[in-house]
Design an enzyme around this catalytic site. Sequence first.
Site, PDB file in Angstrom:
ATOM      1  N   ASP A 242      61.867  46.183  27.478  1.00  0.00           N
ATOM      2  CA  ASP A 242      63.132  46.693  28.020  1.00  0.00           C
ATOM      3  C   ASP A 242      63.181  48.190  27.765  1.00  0.00           C
ATOM      4  OD1 ASP A 242      66.142  46.935  28.540  1.00  0.00           O
ATOM      5  OD2 ASP A 242      65.850  44.793  28.818  1.00  0.00           O
ATOM      6  N   HIS A 265      61.319  49.883  30.189  1.00  0.00           N
ATOM      7  CA  HIS A 265      62.253  50.265  31.249  1.00  0.00           C
ATOM      8  C   HIS A 265      62.662  51.721  31.186  1.00  0.00           C
ATOM      9  CE1 HIS A 265      63.716  45.848  32.008  1.00  0.00           C
ATOM     10  NE2 HIS A 265      62.408  45.998  32.127  1.00  0.00           N
TER      11      HIS A 265
END
Length: 416
Positions: A242, A265
């Site tokens: 993430d 991310h």
Amino acid sequence: MEARQRLLVAFVALCAAAVGPAAASSSSSSAVTTAGSYHGNPTFNAKSYGAKGNGANDDTKPLMSAWKAACSAAGAVTLVIPPGTYYIGPVQFHGPCTKATTMTFLLQASNAGTLKAATDLKRFGNDWIEFGWVNHLTVSGQNGATFDGQGAASWPFNKCPIRKDCKVLPTSVLFVNNDNLVVQNVASVNSKFFHFALLQNRNVRMTGMKISAPESSPNTDGIHIERCAGVVIADTTIGTGDDCISIGQGNDNIEVSRVHCGPGHGMSVGSLGRYVGEGDVTRIHVRDMTFQGTMNGVRIKTWENSPTKSVAAHMLFENLVMKDVQNPIIIDQKYCPYYNCEHKYVSGVSIKDVQFKNIKGTATTPVAVLLRCGVPCQGVVLQDVDLRYKGQGVASSKCENVKAKYGGYQNPKPCP
């Protein structure tokens, strides 16, 4: 990721629980004589309190006993976790440590895996390891000391990427309500949820961190920051499933430098504006970062339909290198990670004074710069941006409700 409001709920519960550790701090410090000293300062060894460090015995209670004794001592106190693999369930290293001038939690390692988490989720509440209510705390590692969350067994139970009402898995290490905190030279692998979370801390410095989890691991943010003031993150490598670093609501004066991000991310401010009473986010400085193979580069993301208004302002992103990044520069005020979202009202977060300077590299999607604002964004500046599309055609920009100012070289071309 989107289950971050849980940190605020956890904070309320932790405040209530802090009474016990505070009382423990005033107990007798007679154990200092058996623990030894270093240059006249009290030093405690976890093995003196029954910890085995063999990777099999449960060392939860011995480590908490060692902390209780150290926290009640006076002076510059050190709690040493000697080389070994310590299998532990949830632990709370809480203060205040009223007699200590400084508290050092020293992880020593001669091989991989110093602290290893239990895998039975029934044992856990919100977090695995909590450091809270301590002034002048240092958490330091030697020789590759590692927090191993053993998250692979838990990831299949994480439904947060697709459900708003999901059950949140435990964060590996939570720092809550500490002043003058240093975290240095430690690694974190395979967290069940976030690797590190900072909640309501003041004056924090994190350096020399190594954070890793598979790209497919859900919600394994490297470092999440919420309601903090004065945080420095530097000289760190993060590759996870993430956000490498996520800056949530209520933060002021956050500096990030010399961080390598990927996979993951990217570097996010947000998401913001989802809950009632969120604080402003101000004075963010991100510089000298490298992004490699990430979903995003630098991103500001806010929800539509915000229940209350807030401000995200005074941000500078500079000297960044993007290597095969899907979306290098993004402002997204229509953020929604779920399949079905209402689009009734614009975001209640006002974005002001955001600068992107000297950002270079390659994008793997045609839109290298996306500026999608709800209410018009104010004071957005792009200077010396050179992002090439790694595909057929050229990179492009897409803008909505923003009139950015441009300076120096611009590739892709500015929005009309």
